[in-house]
Design a protein around this motif. Structure first.
Motif, PDB file in Angstrom:
ATOM      1  N   TYR A   1     -11.365  -0.688  -2.201  1.00 20.68           N
ATOM      2  CA  TYR A   1     -10.974   0.652  -1.556  1.00 20.68           C
ATOM      3  C   TYR A   1     -11.801   1.734  -1.602  1.00 20.68           C
ATOM      4  O   TYR A   1     -12.905   1.756  -2.314  1.00 20.68           O
TER       5      TYR A   1
ATOM      6  N   LEU B   1      -7.036   7.356   0.277  1.00 20.29           N
ATOM      7  CA  LEU B   1      -7.291   5.963  -0.127  1.00 20.29           C
ATOM      8  C   LEU B   1      -7.009   5.161   1.037  1.00 20.29           C
ATOM      9  O   LEU B   1      -6.233   5.041   1.618  1.00 20.29           O
TER      10      LEU B   1
ATOM     11  N   THR C   1      -1.449   5.673   2.110  1.00 22.32           N
ATOM     12  CA  THR C   1      -2.869   4.788   1.825  1.00 22.32           C
ATOM     13  C   THR C   1      -2.876   3.958   3.236  1.00 22.32           C
ATOM     14  O   THR C   1      -2.003   3.625   3.994  1.00 22.32           O
TER      15      THR C   1
ATOM     16  N   LEU D   1       0.871  -1.048  -0.070  1.00 24.50           N
ATOM     17  CA  LEU D   1       0.031  -0.015  -0.059  1.00 24.50           C
ATOM     18  C   LEU D   1       0.943   1.046  -0.138  1.00 24.50           C
ATOM     19  O   LEU D   1       2.016   0.985   0.553  1.00 24.50           O
ATOM     20  N   ASP D   2       0.463   2.413  -0.668  1.00 26.82           N
ATOM     21  CA  ASP D   2       1.339   3.589  -0.765  1.00 26.82           C
ATOM     22  C   ASP D   2       1.691   4.025   0.644  1.00 26.82           C
ATOM     23  O   ASP D   2       0.662   3.852   1.556  1.00 26.82           O
TER      24      ASP D   2
ATOM     25  N   HIS E   1       0.212   1.211  -7.380  1.00 28.55           N
ATOM     26  CA  HIS E   1      -0.800   2.559  -7.722  1.00 28.55           C
ATOM     27  C   HIS E   1      -1.884   2.507  -8.225  1.00 28.55           C
ATOM     28  O   HIS E   1      -2.085   3.310  -9.167  1.00 28.55           O
ATOM     29  N   ILE E   2      -2.434   1.253  -8.544  1.00 28.91           N
ATOM     30  CA  ILE E   2      -3.447   0.942  -9.729  1.00 28.91           C
ATOM     31  C   ILE E   2      -4.811   1.814  -9.398  1.00 28.91           C
ATOM     32  O   ILE E   2      -5.224   2.607 -10.505  1.00 28.91           O
ATOM     33  N   VAL E   3      -5.192   2.194  -8.219  1.00 32.27           N
ATOM     34  CA  VAL E   3      -6.244   2.933  -7.974  1.00 32.27           C
ATOM     35  C   VAL E   3      -6.069   4.382  -8.380  1.00 32.27           C
ATOM     36  O   VAL E   3      -6.900   5.048  -9.118  1.00 32.27           O
ATOM     37  N   LYS E   4      -4.817   4.969  -8.054  1.00 35.61           N
ATOM     38  CA  LYS E   4      -4.583   6.328  -8.506  1.00 35.61           C
ATOM     39  C   LYS E   4      -4.378   6.478  -9.810  1.00 35.61           C
ATOM     40  O   LYS E   4      -4.720   7.520 -10.588  1.00 35.61           O
TER      41      LYS E   4
HETATM   42  N1  URA Z   1      -3.598   1.663  -5.489  1.00 34.07           N
HETATM   43  C1  URA Z   1      -3.027   2.772  -5.270  1.00 34.07           C
HETATM   44  O1  URA Z   1      -2.873   3.500  -5.821  1.00 34.07           O
HETATM   45  N2  URA Z   1      -2.481   2.746  -4.170  1.00 34.07           N
HETATM   46  C2  URA Z   1      -2.572   1.969  -3.180  1.00 34.07           C
HETATM   47  O2  URA Z   1      -1.805   2.002  -2.153  1.00 34.07           O
HETATM   48  C3  URA Z   1      -3.100   0.774  -3.495  1.00 34.07           C
HETATM   49  C4  URA Z   1      -3.705   0.718  -4.472  1.00 34.07           C
END
Ligand code: URA
Length: 235
Positions: free
Chosen positions: A130, A199, A103, A99-100, A183-186
């Motif tokens: 998330y 996040l 996050t 996790l970042d 960083h998939i969600v970002k």
């Molecule tokens: N996606 C993100 O961008 N950051 C995370 O920490 C986990 C998933």
């Protein structure tokens, strides 16, 4: 030296009661010899249960609700705090995936390399959920685009679920994704022109954030077996 059934159950292979049954059934060997119930062994011995070699070190499994400001690695060259500092454990444990830094949310830490391989391998389909707070309101068209999938680095990422929790000055979106690219969600929101300002990972497969941020608990044996079952189910 410990009783053999204790060592087997500590290894996470099965419960102590089941281990006793397996010993009685003649399915356990120590250094090539048939094991007997209650015999004393150590992790130095070569223990085989149903043909599977038992790991020397006791395996430990933690579920942490990560707070902000911690790095998911064992060491940081910038000397920032690392998440293993949050867990009172002498064994060399490490996070499963990442996790970042900022996050928050669920992450497993363990010394079980096999489970780590299962959970982080791209062929294992573990859904993660998330909650993303965005820097502005989200447009209806973008919600549709998100549901259809967004191309990141030449590969489409299609969330399994998208739910807008609130959409006032800032949007809060719950998003479930199977894959585990960094960083998939970002990146997904970034591709649509939004910045993720907060996040949190609220679910990891069947595990939910039932512990306060900054706290952790051990995974139960049942939970560990259920995580291992992802391998079986993905075959
Ligand atoms: N996606 C993100 O961008 N950051 C995370 O920490 C986990 C998933």
């Amino acid at each position: 030296m410990e009783r053999i059934q204790k060592i087997i159950s500590e290894s996470g292979y099965t419960s102590r009661r089941k281990a006793e049954e397996l010993i009685k059934q003649g399915k356990v060997y120590v250094n090539g010899e048939l094991a007997t119930l209650g015999m004393k062994v150590s992790y130095e011995d070569d223990i085989e249960v149903e043909g599977v070699s038992i790991q020397r070190e006791e395996k430990v499994y933690y579920l942490l609700n990560k707070p902000e400001g911690y790095i998911c690695s064992l060491k940081d060259e910038k000397n920032r705090p690392v998440i293993t500092e949050l867990i009172d454990e002498d064994k060399r444990i490490y996070p499963v995936g990442r996790l970042d830094y900022n996050t928050t949310g669920l992450i497993i830490l363990t010394n079980d390399g096999e489970l780590d391989n299962i959970l982080t391998h791209p062929s294992f389909h573990i859904e993660k959920t998330y909650i993303a707070k965005l820097d502005k309101k989200i447009l209806t068209d973008d919600i549709y685009a998100l549901k259809k999938g967004v191309v990141i680095d030449n590969r489409r990422c299609t969330p399994t679920r998208v739910k807008v929790k609130s959409n006032n000055k800032y949007a809060t979106v719950e998003i479930s994704i199977i894959e585990g690219r960094n960083h998939i969600v970002k990146k997904v929101f970034g591709a649509l022109g939004y910045k993720v300002i907060r996040l949190h990972r609220s679910k990891y497969g069947f595990l939910v954030d039932d512990i306060p941020e900054g706290n952790y608990r051990k995974l139960t044996l049942k939970e560990v077996h259920k995580l291992y079952a992802y391998k079986v189910n993905n075959k």
